[in-house]
Write a protein that holds these residues in place. Structure first.
Motif, PDB file in Angstrom:
ATOM      1  N   ASN A 180      31.563 -48.899  20.975  1.00  0.00           N
ATOM      2  CA  ASN A 180      30.611 -48.698  19.880  1.00  0.00           C
ATOM      3  C   ASN A 180      29.321 -48.029  20.352  1.00  0.00           C
ATOM      4  O   ASN A 180      28.528 -47.537  19.569  1.00  0.00           O
ATOM      5  CB  ASN A 180      30.290 -50.024  19.190  1.00  0.00           C
ATOM      6  N   LYS A 181      29.110 -48.017  21.696  1.00  0.00           N
ATOM      7  CA  LYS A 181      28.011 -47.264  22.314  1.00  0.00           C
ATOM      8  C   LYS A 181      28.398 -46.991  23.761  1.00  0.00           C
ATOM      9  O   LYS A 181      29.383 -47.553  24.247  1.00  0.00           O
ATOM     10  CB  LYS A 181      26.687 -48.029  22.210  1.00  0.00           C
ATOM     11  N   VAL A 190      30.776 -52.638  23.133  1.00  0.00           N
ATOM     12  CA  VAL A 190      32.019 -53.341  22.791  1.00  0.00           C
ATOM     13  C   VAL A 190      33.149 -52.333  22.598  1.00  0.00           C
ATOM     14  O   VAL A 190      32.991 -51.325  21.891  1.00  0.00           O
ATOM     15  CB  VAL A 190      31.841 -54.172  21.496  1.00  0.00           C
ATOM     16  N   LEU A 191      34.288 -52.600  23.238  1.00  0.00           N
ATOM     17  CA  LEU A 191      35.463 -51.738  23.098  1.00  0.00           C
ATOM     18  C   LEU A 191      36.037 -51.844  21.689  1.00  0.00           C
ATOM     19  O   LEU A 191      36.222 -52.955  21.170  1.00  0.00           O
ATOM     20  CB  LEU A 191      36.531 -52.140  24.119  1.00  0.00           C
ATOM     21  N   GLN A 192      36.316 -50.715  21.077  1.00  0.00           N
ATOM     22  CA  GLN A 192      36.959 -50.683  19.758  1.00  0.00           C
ATOM     23  C   GLN A 192      38.473 -50.554  19.972  1.00  0.00           C
ATOM     24  O   GLN A 192      38.952 -49.488  20.335  1.00  0.00           O
ATOM     25  CB  GLN A 192      36.435 -49.494  18.942  1.00  0.00           C
ATOM     26  N   ILE A 198      37.048 -41.720  11.912  1.00  0.00           N
ATOM     27  CA  ILE A 198      36.042 -41.143  12.805  1.00  0.00           C
ATOM     28  C   ILE A 198      35.027 -40.395  11.945  1.00  0.00           C
ATOM     29  O   ILE A 198      35.388 -39.508  11.166  1.00  0.00           O
ATOM     30  CB  ILE A 198      36.688 -40.179  13.826  1.00  0.00           C
ATOM     31  N   LYS A 199      33.782 -40.789  12.076  1.00  0.00           N
ATOM     32  CA  LYS A 199      32.732 -40.188  11.242  1.00  0.00           C
ATOM     33  C   LYS A 199      32.326 -38.816  11.785  1.00  0.00           C
ATOM     34  O   LYS A 199      32.435 -38.552  12.979  1.00  0.00           O
ATOM     35  CB  LYS A 199      31.503 -41.101  11.182  1.00  0.00           C
ATOM     36  N   GLU A 200      31.843 -37.980  10.881  1.00  0.00           N
ATOM     37  CA  GLU A 200      31.472 -36.611  11.234  1.00  0.00           C
ATOM     38  C   GLU A 200      30.424 -36.579  12.343  1.00  0.00           C
ATOM     39  O   GLU A 200      30.488 -35.761  13.260  1.00  0.00           O
ATOM     40  CB  GLU A 200      30.947 -35.877   9.990  1.00  0.00           C
ATOM     41  N   GLU A 201      29.456 -37.505  12.295  1.00  0.00           N
ATOM     42  CA  GLU A 201      28.400 -37.498  13.323  1.00  0.00           C
ATOM     43  C   GLU A 201      28.954 -37.856  14.709  1.00  0.00           C
ATOM     44  O   GLU A 201      28.406 -37.428  15.726  1.00  0.00           O
ATOM     45  CB  GLU A 201      27.246 -38.442  12.948  1.00  0.00           C
ATOM     46  N   GLY A 258      42.266 -50.802  25.640  1.00  0.00           N
ATOM     47  CA  GLY A 258      42.421 -49.416  25.224  1.00  0.00           C
ATOM     48  C   GLY A 258      42.263 -49.297  23.726  1.00  0.00           C
ATOM     49  O   GLY A 258      42.237 -50.301  22.998  1.00  0.00           O
ATOM     50  N   THR A 259      42.123 -48.070  23.231  1.00  0.00           N
ATOM     51  CA  THR A 259      41.875 -47.829  21.806  1.00  0.00           C
ATOM     52  C   THR A 259      43.038 -47.081  21.169  1.00  0.00           C
ATOM     53  O   THR A 259      43.491 -46.066  21.703  1.00  0.00           O
ATOM     54  CB  THR A 259      40.594 -46.998  21.626  1.00  0.00           C
TER      55      THR A 259
END
Length: 265
Positions: A180-181, A190-192, A198-201, A258-259
């Motif tokens: 998340n950062k 924190v691992l997602q 997925i957001k444009e930014e 992993g994500t």
């Protein structure tokens, strides 16, 4: 609710491994390469998966033989020309120990924009996989000037997964998933484990490559994931340094870390 993605036998998997994983201190990281070979051999020989490997590292491999200034594009292209056969020589030697035959395929972005060329490549790919050959793919850095500067094998791997009808792309990287950062800057990152949007930014964050030979970074992985999510293909991102999580997920079907990027079913 989590939607786990398990690959049953006879499915097609693209594995992409980055330069940072394959090289260290100006040399090929042979132990990590060997670990990768063992993983792919297990997936092919025991899980009966069709595997396509997208491998970076040609420029890094070339630099082990000739120390040219990598900032000059023509030098980088020359290093790629020297390094590609070196890379393949090491892969061939190690895969032979598992009775696996390798083939080399080099692409540039234009190859996927041309219907004729992409169809030719698809025909060859089917023949290779039908005959249990392992295709090893890289960008054709010698002629792909723009791609060498702006491109990366994350994007290439996403196109390979789509055009060659893979069921999943697994990226083995120097990061063990999407946080998340930035975990290198923030200890509370924190691992997602599951990402469904997925957001444009996020796709427009500042591009950063961690290896002096690499052209990737988290943004290129997000772009690869976004490309595949729009086409209904999941992507898994985990560490290529320690393959424990890759084994857990790809071999045993356990998503411990992993994500996974995928659209909600």
């Amino acid at each position: 609710m989590e939607h786990n993605v398990i690959l049953p036998a006879n499915k097609r998997l693209v594995i992409k491994v980055g330069t940072a994983v394959l090289t260290q201190d100006g040399q090929l990281a042979l132990e990590r390469m060997n670990n990768l070979v063992n993983l792919i051999a297990k997936l092919k020989n025991e899980k009966n998966l069709e595997v396509i490997l997208v491998s970076s590292g040609a420029v890094g491999a070339g630099y082990t033989s000739l120390k040219l200034d990598k900032k000059i594009v023509a030098n980088k292209q020359a290093l790629a020309a020297i390094g590609q056969p070196l890379l393949l020589k090491n892969y061939k030697k190690r895969f032979k120990e598992h009775n696996i035959t390798c083939a080399q395929m080099l692409f540039i972005a234009d190859d996927f924009d041309s219907r004729k060329r992409s169809k030719n490549a698809q025909n060859v790919m089917e023949i290779l996989l039908e005959n249990n050959i392992l295709p090893i793919i890289n960008e054709n850095d010698v002629i792909a000037t723009d791609e060498l500067v702006f491109g990366d094998n994350d994007q290439l791997a996403a196109h390979v997964a789509y055009y060659f009808k893979a069921d999943m792309l697994a990226i083995l990287s120097d990061i063990d998933g999407y946080y998340n950062k930035n975990p290198r800057e923030f200890s509370d990152a924190v691992l997602q484990k599951n990402v469904y949007e997925i957001k444009e930014e996020e796709l427009e964050m500042k591009h950063s490559a961690n290896s002096e030979f690499a052209t990737g970074g988290i943004v290129t992985k997000l772009k690869a994931a976004n490309f595949l999510m729009q086409r209904g293909i999941p992507m898994y991102l985990t560490s290529g340094f320690d393959l424990k999580n890759a084994y857990d997920f790809l071999v045993d079907g356990n998503h411990n870390s992993g994500t996974i990027f995928q659209t909600k079913k």
